[in-house]
Write a protein that holds these residues in place. Structure first.
Motif, PDB file in Angstrom:
ATOM      1  N   GLY A  96     -18.863  -9.032   0.317  1.00 50.24           N
ATOM      2  CA  GLY A  96     -17.849  -9.568  -0.815  1.00 50.24           C
ATOM      3  C   GLY A  96     -17.641 -10.876  -0.135  1.00 50.24           C
ATOM      4  N   GLY A  97     -18.638 -11.644   0.135  1.00 49.81           N
ATOM      5  CA  GLY A  97     -18.414 -12.976   0.765  1.00 49.81           C
ATOM      6  C   GLY A  97     -19.860 -13.513   0.927  1.00 49.81           C
ATOM      7  N   HIS A  98     -19.865 -14.537   1.914  1.00 47.29           N
ATOM      8  CA  HIS A  98     -20.888 -15.342   2.382  1.00 47.29           C
ATOM      9  C   HIS A  98     -21.458 -14.842   3.495  1.00 47.29           C
ATOM     10  N   PRO A  99     -22.823 -14.063   3.724  1.00 45.46           N
ATOM     11  CA  PRO A  99     -23.088 -13.685   5.009  1.00 45.46           C
ATOM     12  C   PRO A  99     -23.757 -14.692   6.148  1.00 45.46           C
ATOM     13  N   SER A 100     -24.532 -15.604   5.438  1.00 47.31           N
ATOM     14  CA  SER A 100     -25.347 -16.445   6.563  1.00 47.31           C
ATOM     15  C   SER A 100     -24.379 -17.597   7.290  1.00 47.31           C
ATOM     16  N   ALA A 101     -23.585 -18.224   6.383  1.00 51.54           N
ATOM     17  CA  ALA A 101     -23.078 -19.317   6.888  1.00 51.54           C
ATOM     18  C   ALA A 101     -22.157 -18.998   8.378  1.00 51.54           C
ATOM     19  N   PRO A 102     -21.485 -17.706   8.302  1.00 51.09           N
ATOM     20  CA  PRO A 102     -21.034 -17.575   9.691  1.00 51.09           C
ATOM     21  C   PRO A 102     -21.812 -17.382  10.946  1.00 51.09           C
ATOM     22  N   ILE A 103     -23.164 -17.108  10.587  1.00 53.87           N
ATOM     23  CA  ILE A 103     -24.070 -16.555  11.669  1.00 53.87           C
ATOM     24  C   ILE A 103     -24.703 -17.744  12.050  1.00 53.87           C
ATOM     25  N   LEU A 104     -25.450 -18.562  11.037  1.00 53.26           N
ATOM     26  CA  LEU A 104     -26.780 -19.452  11.434  1.00 53.26           C
ATOM     27  C   LEU A 104     -26.220 -20.557  11.980  1.00 53.26           C
ATOM     28  N   PRO A 105     -24.987 -21.130  11.842  1.00 57.33           N
ATOM     29  CA  PRO A 105     -24.668 -22.326  12.773  1.00 57.33           C
ATOM     30  C   PRO A 105     -24.579 -21.831  14.076  1.00 57.33           C
ATOM     31  N   ALA A 106     -24.011 -21.058  14.155  1.00 58.17           N
ATOM     32  CA  ALA A 106     -23.773 -20.186  15.906  1.00 58.17           C
ATOM     33  C   ALA A 106     -25.213 -20.084  16.428  1.00 58.17           C
ATOM     34  N   LEU A 107     -26.129 -19.626  15.548  1.00 59.25           N
ATOM     35  CA  LEU A 107     -27.535 -19.385  16.120  1.00 59.25           C
ATOM     36  C   LEU A 107     -28.299 -20.610  16.340  1.00 59.25           C
ATOM     37  N   PHE A 108     -28.116 -21.828  15.356  1.00 62.47           N
ATOM     38  CA  PHE A 108     -28.800 -22.817  15.574  1.00 62.47           C
ATOM     39  C   PHE A 108     -28.101 -23.739  16.875  1.00 62.47           C
ATOM     40  N   ALA A 109     -26.859 -23.608  16.904  1.00 61.45           N
ATOM     41  CA  ALA A 109     -26.298 -24.348  18.077  1.00 61.45           C
ATOM     42  C   ALA A 109     -26.644 -23.786  19.509  1.00 61.45           C
ATOM     43  N   LEU A 110     -26.843 -22.227  19.423  1.00 62.59           N
ATOM     44  CA  LEU A 110     -27.323 -21.820  20.664  1.00 62.59           C
ATOM     45  C   LEU A 110     -28.763 -21.815  20.865  1.00 62.59           C
ATOM     46  N   ALA A 111     -29.559 -21.949  19.872  1.00 62.61           N
ATOM     47  CA  ALA A 111     -30.831 -22.125  20.327  1.00 62.61           C
ATOM     48  C   ALA A 111     -31.199 -23.753  20.500  1.00 62.61           C
ATOM     49  N   ASP A 112     -30.422 -24.492  20.572  1.00 65.79           N
ATOM     50  CA  ASP A 112     -30.524 -25.867  20.806  1.00 65.79           C
ATOM     51  C   ASP A 112     -30.312 -26.168  22.257  1.00 65.79           C
ATOM     52  N   GLU A 113     -29.468 -25.156  22.744  1.00 64.53           N
ATOM     53  CA  GLU A 113     -28.984 -25.111  24.112  1.00 64.53           C
ATOM     54  C   GLU A 113     -29.891 -24.066  24.917  1.00 64.53           C
ATOM     55  N   ARG A 114     -30.371 -23.116  24.646  1.00 60.53           N
ATOM     56  CA  ARG A 114     -31.271 -22.189  25.111  1.00 60.53           C
ATOM     57  C   ARG A 114     -32.443 -21.905  24.241  1.00 60.53           C
ATOM     58  N   PRO A 115     -33.501 -22.666  24.500  1.00 65.33           N
ATOM     59  CA  PRO A 115     -34.597 -22.440  23.490  1.00 65.33           C
ATOM     60  C   PRO A 115     -35.163 -21.120  23.413  1.00 65.33           C
ATOM     61  N   VAL A 116     -35.344 -20.884  21.948  1.00 62.45           N
ATOM     62  CA  VAL A 116     -36.018 -19.586  21.689  1.00 62.45           C
ATOM     63  C   VAL A 116     -36.976 -19.788  20.599  1.00 62.45           C
ATOM     64  N   ASP A 117     -38.033 -18.844  20.340  1.00 60.70           N
ATOM     65  CA  ASP A 117     -38.967 -18.913  19.323  1.00 60.70           C
ATOM     66  C   ASP A 117     -38.327 -18.332  18.029  1.00 60.70           C
ATOM     67  N   GLY A 118     -39.203 -18.613  17.026  1.00 63.83           N
ATOM     68  CA  GLY A 118     -38.668 -18.153  15.672  1.00 63.83           C
ATOM     69  C   GLY A 118     -38.596 -16.810  15.420  1.00 63.83           C
ATOM     70  N   ARG A 119     -39.269 -15.920  16.000  1.00 68.12           N
ATOM     71  CA  ARG A 119     -39.000 -14.367  15.888  1.00 68.12           C
ATOM     72  C   ARG A 119     -37.979 -13.808  16.319  1.00 68.12           C
ATOM     73  N   TRP A 148      -7.848 -10.652   2.860  1.00 67.96           N
ATOM     74  CA  TRP A 148      -8.886 -11.144   3.781  1.00 67.96           C
ATOM     75  C   TRP A 148      -9.911 -11.987   3.418  1.00 67.96           C
ATOM     76  N   HIS A 149     -10.350 -12.989   3.861  1.00 69.07           N
ATOM     77  CA  HIS A 149     -11.377 -13.594   3.501  1.00 69.07           C
ATOM     78  C   HIS A 149     -12.560 -12.937   4.359  1.00 69.07           C
ATOM     79  N   ALA A 150     -13.351 -12.101   3.657  1.00 70.59           N
ATOM     80  CA  ALA A 150     -14.233 -11.115   4.281  1.00 70.59           C
ATOM     81  C   ALA A 150     -15.404 -12.156   5.091  1.00 70.59           C
ATOM     82  N   THR A 151     -15.564 -12.974   4.391  1.00 72.09           N
ATOM     83  CA  THR A 151     -16.585 -13.895   5.024  1.00 72.09           C
ATOM     84  C   THR A 151     -16.244 -14.400   6.467  1.00 72.09           C
ATOM     85  N   ALA A 152     -14.999 -14.590   6.868  1.00 72.76           N
ATOM     86  CA  ALA A 152     -14.517 -15.004   8.058  1.00 72.76           C
ATOM     87  C   ALA A 152     -14.031 -13.740   9.081  1.00 72.76           C
TER      88      ALA A 152
END
Length: 461
Positions: A96-119, A148-152
């Motif tokens: 009932g909302g936007h699934p990717s926007a809450p997750i991917l910015p957190a993952l990209f930020a983390l992956a810049d600090e602690r390098p990981v592969d695409g898998r 509630w804004h379920a996205t958040a």
């Protein structure tokens, strides 16, 4: 077992080898779309204000669409806000909302600090997506309707689970992170149509990552935070309004990213307007409807969606994104819905203002759509000479994986979004990199391409 541990055990156990090919495919689609709208959203006022309040500092994480870097937490906040700034990011029917926007910015930020592969990145994304959506399966649509804004409020749990997975945290620490996230959950629908709505997403991306980083260091939390009588479920929903069995039984069967899947937006406005826009644009183009020849437009959408889109006279550009009337007027006057229609004073366009009084919105009945359909729309256009043209649709194009947006339209949207901020040629290389993401050895190769090089930044300035 406590719900936090049940969800954590399922998330922690997920491996890339467990993912069916269609889950990997849809993960790449979600990543492509989110990267595009985040870059485009990086120049929106709300993202710019957050960036000024949280200025770049010492850190390894890229701020999309700039030459800046920041700490992972600050980058998650800034990029998360940018991801939702245009309201152009993907949706999901279960959430009932936007699934990717809450997750991917957190993952990209983390992956810049602690390098990981695409898998590892893809698997963490799917784990977070599944966590937030299966949680939604047990609380919706009471949770959504309550305001509630379920996205958040649910997305913060998805971000926490995804970050934990990328950090390779065990079940106890992941359960603790989910419990911490429950206390950091927030976002009310009263703020739709303002800058605060995309801020919800930046806030929950940061908070989900924050919860995971705290849990990594053995920060304590009550892992009955979902189940407790004063916990998330009873406080946010209320006794008798949720079903934990619905959350747990279908985990990965199928993965929610596969079915109902990711809804890719064709238009940069509230998804609740999209089925009506599909119908209206078809009528306008098929019958060559001209604004001066239209006497009345009637539109019927689901009452739950009409609650936040029935705005006959929007008074701001962001409010126009949530105005069914404004969007339909644009479909008539411009025969398209574009990002620039929601910028500056576009909502005051005289041609649009002349049409708005003739547009009437109402909730549809069970005589029009089945009782379980909350994604449909019907539109009727009556001309000045009394002719009537009507159409209806059960759901907007791209709303589910069974009715996907064609690949060429997805690539076109991505190129348009990237080209608004970065050199247009960057879109092709980024899209190709995301297509082979499961072969990428270091995610920083991708994140580095969503930022300006310092020389490019000076040239743009």
């Amino acid at each position: 077992m406590q719900l936090a541990h049940e969800l954590a055990s399922r998330s922690v156990a997920l491996r890339f080898e467990d993912l069916p090919a269609n889950a990997v495919h849809w993960a790449k689609v979600g990543i492509l779309d989110t990267v595009g709208v985040t870059v485009a959203g990086s120049v929106e006022p709300c993202a710019q204000i957050v960036r000024r309040i949280v200025p770049p500092g010492i850190g390894a994480s890229f701020v999309f669409g700039t030459a800046d870097r920041a700490s992972a937490l600050d980058a998650a906040l800034i990029n998360g806000t940018a991801a939702h700034a245009l309201d152009f990011d993907d949706c999901n029917n279960t959430l009932g909302g936007h699934p990717s926007a809450p997750i991917l910015p957190a993952l990209f930020a983390l992956a810049d600090e602690r390098p990981v592969d695409g898998r590892a990145f893809i698997t963490a994304y799917v784990a977070g997506f599944e966590t937030e959506c299966k949680l939604a399966r047990g609380v919706n649509f009471h949770h959504y309707t309550k305001g509630w804004h379920a996205t958040a409020t649910l997305g913060v749990h998805g971000a926490a689970a995804a970050a934990c997975h990328l950090l390779r945290l065990d079940e106890p620490r992941t359960a603790a992170a989910l419990a911490i996230a429950s206390s950091l959950a927030s976002g009310i629908k009263a703020n739709f149509g303002t800058m605060t709505k995309p801020l919800h997403v930046g806030h929950c991306a940061r908070n989900g990552l924050f919860a995971a980083l705290l849990a990594e260091r053995d920060f304590t939390a009550n892992t009955s935070a979902f189940d407790h009588k004063q916990g998330f479920l009873d406080v946010f929903n209320g006794p008798g309004t949720y079903d934990t069995a619905r959350m747990l039984a279908p985990w990965g069967a199928p993965f929610d990213i596969v079915a109902p899947g990711i809804a890719i937006k064709q238009y940069p406005c509230c998804g609740s307007t999209h089925p009506a826009l599909d119908v209206m644009l078809d009528l306008v183009r098929r019958h060559d409807l001209q604004p001066e020849r239209v006497a009345r437009i009637e539109c019927w959408t689901h009452e739950r969606r009409l609650e936040h889109t029935n705005r006959p006279a929007p008074q701001a550009s962001l409010e126009a994104k949530f105005s069914l009337q404004y969007c339909l007027a644009r479909a008539l006057t411009d025969r398209a819905i574009r990002i620039e229609h929601f910028e500056g004073d576009a909502f005051r366009d005289p041609a649009v203002l002349a049409v708005l009084p003739n547009i009437h919105a109402a909730a549809y009945t069970t005589a029009q759509f089945s009782v379980d359909n909350h994604l449909g729309a019907e539109v009727k256009v009556t001309t000045v000479d009394g002719k009537a043209y009507s159409g209806k649709i059960d759901e907007a194009l791209g709303r589910t994986s069974a009715n996907p947006l064609p690949a060429d339209r997805l690539r076109e949207k991505f190129a348009n979004c990237i080209g608004r901020v970065l050199p247009p040629a960057r879109a092709k290389s980024l899209a190709e990199m995301i297509e082979r993401l499961d072969t990428l050895a270091d995610m920083r190769a991708l994140s580095g391409n969503v930022a300006f090089a310092p020389a490019e930044q000076r040239k743009r300035a």
